[in-house]
Structure formats: C-alpha cells, structure tokens
Scaffold this motif. Structure first.
Motif, short mmCIF file in Angstrom:
data_model
loop_
_atom_site.label_atom_id
_atom_site.label_comp_id
_atom_site.label_asym_id
_atom_site.label_seq_id
_atom_site.Cartn_x
_atom_site.Cartn_y
_atom_site.Cartn_z
N ALA A 68 7.17 10.35 5.47
CA ALA A 68 5.85 9.70 5.45
C ALA A 68 4.94 10.36 4.43
N LEU A 69 4.99 11.68 4.37
CA LEU A 69 4.12 12.43 3.46
C LEU A 69 4.47 12.15 2.01
N PHE A 70 5.76 12.08 1.70
CA PHE A 70 6.20 11.88 0.31
C PHE A 70 6.47 10.42 -0.03
N TYR A 71 6.06 9.51 0.83
CA TYR A 71 6.36 8.09 0.66
C TYR A 71 5.99 7.57 -0.73
N SER A 72 4.73 7.71 -1.13
CA SER A 72 4.29 7.13 -2.41
C SER A 72 5.00 7.78 -3.59
N PHE A 73 5.20 9.09 -3.52
CA PHE A 73 5.88 9.80 -4.61
C PHE A 73 7.31 9.30 -4.77
N LEU A 74 8.05 9.23 -3.67
CA LEU A 74 9.46 8.82 -3.73
C LEU A 74 9.61 7.35 -4.10
N HIS A 80 10.66 2.20 -9.94
CA HIS A 80 10.02 1.75 -11.18
C HIS A 80 8.49 1.71 -11.07
N GLY A 81 7.91 2.74 -10.46
CA GLY A 81 6.45 2.83 -10.40
C GLY A 81 5.80 1.95 -9.36
N GLN A 82 6.57 1.48 -8.40
CA GLN A 82 6.02 0.57 -7.38
C GLN A 82 6.32 1.05 -5.97
N SER A 83 5.30 1.06 -5.13
CA SER A 83 5.48 1.21 -3.69
C SER A 83 5.60 -0.21 -3.14
N VAL A 84 5.82 -0.35 -1.85
CA VAL A 84 5.90 -1.69 -1.26
C VAL A 84 4.58 -2.43 -1.46
N GLY A 85 3.47 -1.70 -1.26
CA GLY A 85 2.16 -2.32 -1.45
C GLY A 85 1.95 -2.81 -2.87
N LYS A 86 2.39 -2.03 -3.83
CA LYS A 86 2.24 -2.43 -5.24
C LYS A 86 3.15 -3.62 -5.56
N MET A 87 4.31 -3.67 -4.94
CA MET A 87 5.21 -4.81 -5.15
C MET A 87 4.55 -6.10 -4.65
N VAL A 88 3.93 -6.01 -3.47
CA VAL A 88 3.26 -7.19 -2.91
C VAL A 88 2.09 -7.62 -3.79
N MET A 89 1.35 -6.65 -4.32
CA MET A 89 0.17 -6.95 -5.14
C MET A 89 0.52 -7.14 -6.61
N HIS A 90 1.80 -7.04 -6.96
CA HIS A 90 2.27 -7.22 -8.34
C HIS A 90 1.58 -6.25 -9.29
N VAL A 145 -2.58 2.16 -13.26
CA VAL A 145 -1.95 1.09 -12.48
C VAL A 145 -2.30 -0.23 -13.15
N ILE A 146 -1.28 -1.01 -13.48
CA ILE A 146 -1.50 -2.26 -14.21
C ILE A 146 -1.01 -3.46 -13.41
#
Length: 241
Positions: A68-74, A80-90, A145-146
């Motif tokens: 949980a702590l390293f979630y965003s980093f991993l 490819h620079g995306q978390s699940v949230g970033k994938m949803v928000m493109h 973040v783009i």
C-alpha cells in the motif's frame, strides 16, 4: 490548458498538455479508494485465517503496509507512468522532455508525495502556480503529468533545422539504404500514442531494422535507436541537397 512544446535532440517537436488539477485529484481519489479496499480486504483475510498480527509482525507489514505504501511508485514504474487512477483519467507521468522517467525520477515523486499529501494546501497551491501544473514531487524529479490524448510528436521539417544537421556525424551509415516507405513506417510507429502497444511495435520494428541494415548494436534503447536512424537518414538527405 496550455501545451508545453519541446524540441528534442532528434529534432522532434513534442506537444503535451499538462493534466488539470481536477484530473490529478480524481486520479488520486481513485488510487486512495483502491488502497483502502486493499488494506481492508487483506486485513479481513488475515483475521479469517487466524493469523496473529502481533506474533508475525513481518508478515503483517509485508502483506499490508508495504504494497500500500509503495503503490504509486511501483505502479508508475512498471505501468508506463500510470497508476490505476491515471489510467482511468487518461493521464501519464513523463519527464519534462517527453521521455519516460527512470526509477530515480519515480522514486523522487513517490518520496515527496508524502509531503504533498501531508501539506495538501501547499501541494495544491504549487500545482496551480507552477508552469506545467507540477506538484513538489514533479519539480524535484523533473517530471510532469500529462493528458495522454493530447500527447503527440510531430517531426519538424528538414528545412527548419538543415543548418544544424550539416555538422552532424551519422551513427549508422546504413540508414542511407532505407527507402522512403521504410522511413515512413518508422516515423508513423514513433508517432503513435503512448502505451504498451506502441512499445511492443517499437521493439519489433527496431529488431527488423537492425536485421535489415545488418546493425549489430543491441545496447541502444529501441526508441532511441529508431530516432537515431531517422536523424542519420536526414543527414544523408541534406548532403544530397
């Protein structure tokens, strides 16, 4: 939202639109919800399997806190620079020059994310006042973040940079043997939208180009190799002109 325009060392113009504050907040909310569900789910599982939290602290830490702590980093490092949230928000994390961040960049973003979240008001203020909507972690890591849908590369015409190419020394002389059709395939592949499919195509195409031109160099990154091939071809074209 204004676009950031960059000319890379390969004379490629990169146009990328920074993600808005709202898009970044929504991505963070989605990731936070996933982390909460993950921690709760694992905790319930451990309770039902009668694992003693206090008797097995190492297991408890590895099973719950570290992922949980390293979630965003991993996620950003291996996706490819995306978390699940970033994938949803493109949206996607890239370096300021448009290239893919390295492990050090992602780690710096993650490390300072703790500061950004802890002092949320300051974090939001920095995003609002920074040129490319960067938070503190982005400024320190040289990332941004783009919006993926607004990210594209446009090859600049040869005439604009002909005076710069005159002194350029080709890395792969074999590039002169490429046909215009082959060059167009390389260019269109590099111009495709970022994602897993693009990287797969680049890897496959780079292998075919190396085989076709009998180039033994396999240490150079595939994307950098193809850009170098394009630049070498441009050089030989300008020599003819």
């Amino acid at each position: 939202m204004s676009e950031a325009n960059i000319i890379t060392g390969q004379y490629v113009q990169i146009s990328q639109s920074p993600a808005s504050l709202g898009e970044r907040i929504m991505a963070q909310v989605i990731d936070s919800v996933l982390i909460i569900f993950y921690v709760i789910g694992i905790s319930i599982l451990i309770v039902k399997t009668n694992v003693d939290f206090f008797a097995d602290n190492i297991f408890f830490t590895l099973a719950i806190y570290l992922p949980a702590l390293f979630y965003s980093f991993l996620m950003e490092l291996f996706n490819h620079g995306q978390s699940v949230g970033k994938m949803v928000m493109h949206t996607r994390v890239v370096k300021k020059d448009g290239t893919t961040p390295g492990i050090g960049n992602f780690f710096m973003r993650w490390l300072l994310q703790l500061v950004d979240i802890g002092f949320s008001c300051i974090g939001v203020l920095i995003i609002l006042v920074s040129k490319d909507s960067q938070r503190l972690g982005d400024l320190a890591a040289g990332t941004m973040v783009i919006r993926i849908n607004n990210y594209h590369k446009i090859q600049v015409s040869l005439d604009e940079f002909s005076y710069l190419d005159r002194k350029y020394k080709p890395v792969y002389p074999q590039a002169e043997d490429l046909s215009l059709n082959q060059l167009d395939i390389i260019q269109r592949t590099l111009n495709t939208e970022y994602g897993y499919e693009r990287e797969r195509r680049i890897t496959s195409l780079a292998a075919k180009v190396r085989e076709h031109l009998k180039i033994t160099d396999t240490k150079t990154d595939d994307e950098k190799f193809l850009y170098t091939i394009l630049r070498d071809y441009q050089h030989f074209t300008l020599e003819i002109i």
